[in-house]
Design a protein around this motif. Structure first.
Motif, PDB file in Angstrom:
ATOM      1  N   GLY A 177       0.769  -1.245   0.000  1.00  0.00           N
ATOM      2  CA  GLY A 177       0.000   0.000   0.000  1.00  0.00           C
ATOM      3  C   GLY A 177       0.792   1.283   0.000  1.00  0.00           C
ATOM      4  O   GLY A 177       0.226   2.376  -0.029  1.00  0.00           O
ATOM      5  N   LEU A 178       2.129   1.200  -0.002  1.00  0.00           N
ATOM      6  CA  LEU A 178       2.934   2.409   0.155  1.00  0.00           C
ATOM      7  C   LEU A 178       3.003   3.269  -1.107  1.00  0.00           C
ATOM      8  O   LEU A 178       3.497   4.395  -1.061  1.00  0.00           O
ATOM      9  CB  LEU A 178       4.342   2.035   0.622  1.00  0.00           C
ATOM     10  N   LYS A 179       2.519   2.738  -2.235  1.00  0.00           N
ATOM     11  CA  LYS A 179       2.468   3.528  -3.466  1.00  0.00           C
ATOM     12  C   LYS A 179       1.037   3.957  -3.810  1.00  0.00           C
ATOM     13  O   LYS A 179       0.767   4.399  -4.923  1.00  0.00           O
ATOM     14  CB  LYS A 179       3.069   2.722  -4.620  1.00  0.00           C
ATOM     15  N   SER A 180       0.162   3.828  -2.846  1.00  0.00           N
ATOM     16  CA  SER A 180      -1.253   4.125  -3.059  1.00  0.00           C
ATOM     17  C   SER A 180      -1.573   5.596  -2.824  1.00  0.00           C
ATOM     18  O   SER A 180      -0.770   6.345  -2.247  1.00  0.00           O
ATOM     19  CB  SER A 180      -2.102   3.280  -2.108  1.00  0.00           C
ATOM     20  N   THR A 181      -2.771   5.984  -3.239  1.00  0.00           N
ATOM     21  CA  THR A 181      -3.250   7.352  -2.997  1.00  0.00           C
ATOM     22  C   THR A 181      -3.353   7.636  -1.499  1.00  0.00           C
ATOM     23  O   THR A 181      -3.086   8.747  -1.048  1.00  0.00           O
ATOM     24  CB  THR A 181      -4.625   7.553  -3.651  1.00  0.00           C
ATOM     25  N   MET A 182      -3.747   6.613  -0.723  1.00  0.00           N
ATOM     26  CA  MET A 182      -3.879   6.795   0.726  1.00  0.00           C
ATOM     27  C   MET A 182      -2.526   7.096   1.360  1.00  0.00           C
ATOM     28  O   MET A 182      -2.389   8.030   2.171  1.00  0.00           O
ATOM     29  CB  MET A 182      -4.485   5.537   1.354  1.00  0.00           C
ATOM     30  N   ALA A 183      -1.503   6.338   0.991  1.00  0.00           N
ATOM     31  CA  ALA A 183      -0.166   6.588   1.523  1.00  0.00           C
ATOM     32  C   ALA A 183       0.364   7.941   1.068  1.00  0.00           C
ATOM     33  O   ALA A 183       1.061   8.631   1.824  1.00  0.00           O
ATOM     34  CB  ALA A 183       0.787   5.473   1.083  1.00  0.00           C
ATOM     35  N   ALA A 184       0.016   8.337  -0.153  1.00  0.00           N
ATOM     36  CA  ALA A 184       0.508   9.608  -0.695  1.00  0.00           C
ATOM     37  C   ALA A 184       0.005  10.796   0.118  1.00  0.00           C
ATOM     38  O   ALA A 184       0.780  11.712   0.439  1.00  0.00           O
ATOM     39  CB  ALA A 184       0.088   9.751  -2.159  1.00  0.00           C
ATOM     40  N   VAL A 185      -1.292  10.797   0.472  1.00  0.00           N
ATOM     41  CA  VAL A 185      -1.797  11.947   1.250  1.00  0.00           C
ATOM     42  C   VAL A 185      -1.223  11.940   2.665  1.00  0.00           C
ATOM     43  O   VAL A 185      -0.968  12.998   3.247  1.00  0.00           O
ATOM     44  CB  VAL A 185      -3.341  11.986   1.274  1.00  0.00           C
ATOM     45  N   LEU A 186      -1.012  10.754   3.219  1.00  0.00           N
ATOM     46  CA  LEU A 186      -0.394  10.684   4.548  1.00  0.00           C
ATOM     47  C   LEU A 186       1.030  11.236   4.527  1.00  0.00           C
ATOM     48  O   LEU A 186       1.458  11.917   5.466  1.00  0.00           O
ATOM     49  CB  LEU A 186      -0.393   9.235   5.052  1.00  0.00           C
ATOM     50  N   ARG A 187       1.774  10.969   3.445  1.00  0.00           N
ATOM     51  CA  ARG A 187       3.132  11.525   3.335  1.00  0.00           C
ATOM     52  C   ARG A 187       3.091  13.038   3.199  1.00  0.00           C
ATOM     53  O   ARG A 187       3.968  13.742   3.718  1.00  0.00           O
ATOM     54  CB  ARG A 187       3.854  10.916   2.125  1.00  0.00           C
ATOM     55  N   GLU A 188       2.103  13.571   2.484  1.00  0.00           N
ATOM     56  CA  GLU A 188       1.963  15.024   2.380  1.00  0.00           C
ATOM     57  C   GLU A 188       1.799  15.638   3.766  1.00  0.00           C
ATOM     58  O   GLU A 188       2.373  16.690   4.064  1.00  0.00           O
ATOM     59  CB  GLU A 188       0.765  15.383   1.492  1.00  0.00           C
ATOM     60  N   HIS A 189       1.046  14.974   4.608  1.00  0.00           N
ATOM     61  CA  HIS A 189       0.840  15.454   5.983  1.00  0.00           C
ATOM     62  C   HIS A 189       2.116  15.261   6.801  1.00  0.00           C
ATOM     63  O   HIS A 189       2.555  16.176   7.520  1.00  0.00           O
ATOM     64  CB  HIS A 189      -0.325  14.684   6.596  1.00  0.00           C
ATOM     65  N   GLN A 190       2.729  14.100   6.680  1.00  0.00           N
ATOM     66  CA  GLN A 190       3.952  13.796   7.425  1.00  0.00           C
ATOM     67  C   GLN A 190       5.052  14.808   7.132  1.00  0.00           C
ATOM     68  O   GLN A 190       5.788  15.240   8.031  1.00  0.00           O
ATOM     69  CB  GLN A 190       4.422  12.386   7.057  1.00  0.00           C
ATOM     70  N   GLN A 191       5.161  15.218   5.880  1.00  0.00           N
ATOM     71  CA  GLN A 191       6.240  16.109   5.459  1.00  0.00           C
ATOM     72  C   GLN A 191       5.866  17.584   5.525  1.00  0.00           C
ATOM     73  O   GLN A 191       6.632  18.447   5.090  1.00  0.00           O
ATOM     74  CB  GLN A 191       6.685  15.716   4.052  1.00  0.00           C
ATOM     75  N   GLY A 192       4.695  17.873   6.094  1.00  0.00           N
ATOM     76  CA  GLY A 192       4.327  19.257   6.367  1.00  0.00           C
ATOM     77  C   GLY A 192       3.703  20.027   5.232  1.00  0.00           C
ATOM     78  O   GLY A 192       3.443  21.225   5.357  1.00  0.00           O
ATOM     79  N   ARG A 193       3.434  19.355   4.112  1.00  0.00           N
ATOM     80  CA  ARG A 193       2.817  20.068   2.981  1.00  0.00           C
ATOM     81  C   ARG A 193       1.301  20.150   3.118  1.00  0.00           C
ATOM     82  O   ARG A 193       0.663  20.928   2.410  1.00  0.00           O
ATOM     83  CB  ARG A 193       3.211  19.387   1.671  1.00  0.00           C
ATOM     84  N   ALA A 194       0.731  19.338   3.998  1.00  0.00           N
ATOM     85  CA  ALA A 194      -0.705  19.384   4.296  1.00  0.00           C
ATOM     86  C   ALA A 194      -0.879  19.358   5.804  1.00  0.00           C
ATOM     87  O   ALA A 194      -0.134  18.682   6.516  1.00  0.00           O
ATOM     88  CB  ALA A 194      -1.431  18.207   3.654  1.00  0.00           C
ATOM     89  N   GLN A 195      -1.868  20.071   6.296  1.00  0.00           N
ATOM     90  CA  GLN A 195      -2.097  20.147   7.740  1.00  0.00           C
ATOM     91  C   GLN A 195      -3.065  19.081   8.243  1.00  0.00           C
ATOM     92  O   GLN A 195      -3.271  18.945   9.443  1.00  0.00           O
ATOM     93  CB  GLN A 195      -2.612  21.540   8.098  1.00  0.00           C
ATOM     94  N   GLY A 196      -3.643  18.335   7.316  1.00  0.00           N
ATOM     95  CA  GLY A 196      -4.549  17.251   7.682  1.00  0.00           C
ATOM     96  C   GLY A 196      -4.942  16.506   6.428  1.00  0.00           C
ATOM     97  O   GLY A 196      -4.727  16.979   5.310  1.00  0.00           O
ATOM     98  N   ILE A 197      -5.510  15.297   6.601  1.00  0.00           N
ATOM     99  CA  ILE A 197      -5.911  14.524   5.426  1.00  0.00           C
ATOM    100  C   ILE A 197      -7.300  13.924   5.631  1.00  0.00           C
ATOM    101  O   ILE A 197      -7.749  13.696   6.758  1.00  0.00           O
ATOM    102  CB  ILE A 197      -4.890  13.406   5.095  1.00  0.00           C
ATOM    103  N   LEU A 198      -7.956  13.651   4.488  1.00  0.00           N
ATOM    104  CA  LEU A 198      -9.253  12.979   4.467  1.00  0.00           C
ATOM    105  C   LEU A 198      -9.173  11.804   3.514  1.00  0.00           C
ATOM    106  O   LEU A 198      -8.641  11.931   2.408  1.00  0.00           O
ATOM    107  CB  LEU A 198     -10.354  13.949   4.000  1.00  0.00           C
ATOM    108  N   SER A 199      -9.713  10.659   3.942  1.00  0.00           N
ATOM    109  CA  SER A 199      -9.771   9.486   3.073  1.00  0.00           C
ATOM    110  C   SER A 199     -11.158   8.872   3.123  1.00  0.00           C
ATOM    111  O   SER A 199     -11.800   8.838   4.175  1.00  0.00           O
ATOM    112  CB  SER A 199      -8.732   8.446   3.496  1.00  0.00           C
ATOM    113  N   VAL A 200     -11.600   8.367   1.972  1.00  0.00           N
ATOM    114  CA  VAL A 200     -12.868   7.660   1.877  1.00  0.00           C
ATOM    115  C   VAL A 200     -12.630   6.157   1.821  1.00  0.00           C
ATOM    116  O   VAL A 200     -13.565   5.376   1.710  1.00  0.00           O
ATOM    117  CB  VAL A 200     -13.643   8.142   0.617  1.00  0.00           C
TER     118      VAL A 200
END
Length: 334
Positions: free
Chosen positions: A79-102
């Motif tokens: 799952g590390l190349k998935s859309t879900m992992a991608a948004v979590l990395r954006e949050h982890q690296q400070g480019r997003a302040q939070g994430i939403l997943s369906v």
């Protein structure tokens, strides 16, 4: 300005429903930027759809998506190349302040724990949301992220739930444990053991066992349970809300006299629906993570998705990590 990342893949209705919700959300919140993660086959469509708002939307193409059938145990391998992992990395690296997943709840918990980590003293996060009640909103957790938990983990959920409530509302929260009765002898060993610990470590907050029919009385600020019972209680409540709404409309519309007086009753019905509609309470926070991660129903329609985005932004705006950690530490070391 706020930036949040959105995983639009994996829902029952497909990503186009999420696209529509995101566009309406952007229109209502000019202070927000979005990062939208999609698979490669939807990337061009997403770029075209958000072309008029490209200064506020970044499309993030990914190799794969996580389906509802994928097993959480496989996520760290597949799952590390998935859309879900991608948004979590954006949050982890400070480019997003939070994430939403369906997407898949189990997969989201596994990947979020791996990429973001948990707060001190937390084995795993719990899915939490605010339920409308007669008097005040009720923070209930866990709602399905952890089907089976130990007494110690129930206490951990109580600590993070109470800390979150105290930071958000300032007042000392009233906290209860969901059980099949209020007597001290009722319930499983785990629930009774958790109650003994809570009486010792948070006597000012913990007020005892509460039953299922107590949920909507408005007496509590926080209610703790395992994910199995919590998810059943939540889904039963949502089903009842939908059925009651249908019954109200049916009763009023099937009588010609009441139809004629619709200008009197329709506004009241609309107000009731706004308070109890599952679509308005479809966002749930994974409490206990080192970050702001919100999950919405896999069956979310455009309306539910938009409310989940609004819920996410509320949590981002009010996330006070230093105060949360201080209160959590105080409770854990009482």
């Amino acid at each position: 300005m706020f930036t949040v990342a959105v995983d639009v893949m994996g829902g029952d209705l497909g990503p186009r429903v999420a696209f529509q919700a995101c566009k309406k959300f952007l229109k209502s919140r000019p202070d927000v930027h979005l990062i939208v993660a999609v698979t490669q086959d939807f990337a061009d469509e997403a770029e075209s759809f958000f072309a008029s708002r490209k200064s506020r939307v970044r499309i993030l193409p990914c190799e794969t998506q996580i389906s509802m059938q994928d097993k959480p145990a496989q996520m760290l391998r597949q799952g590390l190349k998935s859309t879900m992992a991608a948004v979590l990395r954006e949050h982890q690296q400070g480019r997003a302040q939070g994430i939403l997943s369906v997407g898949n709840t189990g997969a989201l918990m596994v990947l979020a724990r791996h990429l973001l980590g948990t707060l001190p003293g937390m084995d795993r996060p719990a899915l939490a949301t605010l339920l409308p009640t007669r008097q005040k909103p009720l923070l209930m957790l866990d709602l399905g992220a952890n089907l089976g938990v130990s007494a110690d983990q129930l206490v951990q959920f109580a600590c993070i739930g109470a800390a979150w409530s105290k930071v958000q509302c300032a007042a000392a929260p009233r906290l209860g444990l969901l059980n099949v009765g209020r007597e001290s002898t009722k319930g499983t060993d785990n629930v009774r053991q958790a109650a003994e610990q809570l009486q010792r470590i948070m006597p000012d907050y913990y007020v005892g066992f509460y039953e299922g029919d107590d949920l909507y009385r408005g007496e509590l600020d926080v209610l703790i349970t395992d994910g199995f019972a919590g998810n059943i209680a939540l889904k039963a409540s949502e089903g009842l809300s939908e059925w009651l709404s249908e019954q109200l409309h049916s009763e009023f519309r099937n009588t010609w006299f009441l139809r004629w007086l619709s200008f009197l009753w329709a506004p009241a019905i609309a107000r009731i629906e706004r308070r109890i509609s599952p679509a308005r309470h479809g966002g749930a926070l994974l409490l206990g993570l080192d970050g702001v991660v919100v999950k919405t129903h896999g069956k979310s329609n455009e309306r539910a998705y938009r409310h989940a985005l609004e819920y996410l932004l509320q949590k981002v705006e009010r996330f006070d990590k230093p105060r949360l950690l201080a209160e959590l530490n105080r409770l854990q070391n009482h």
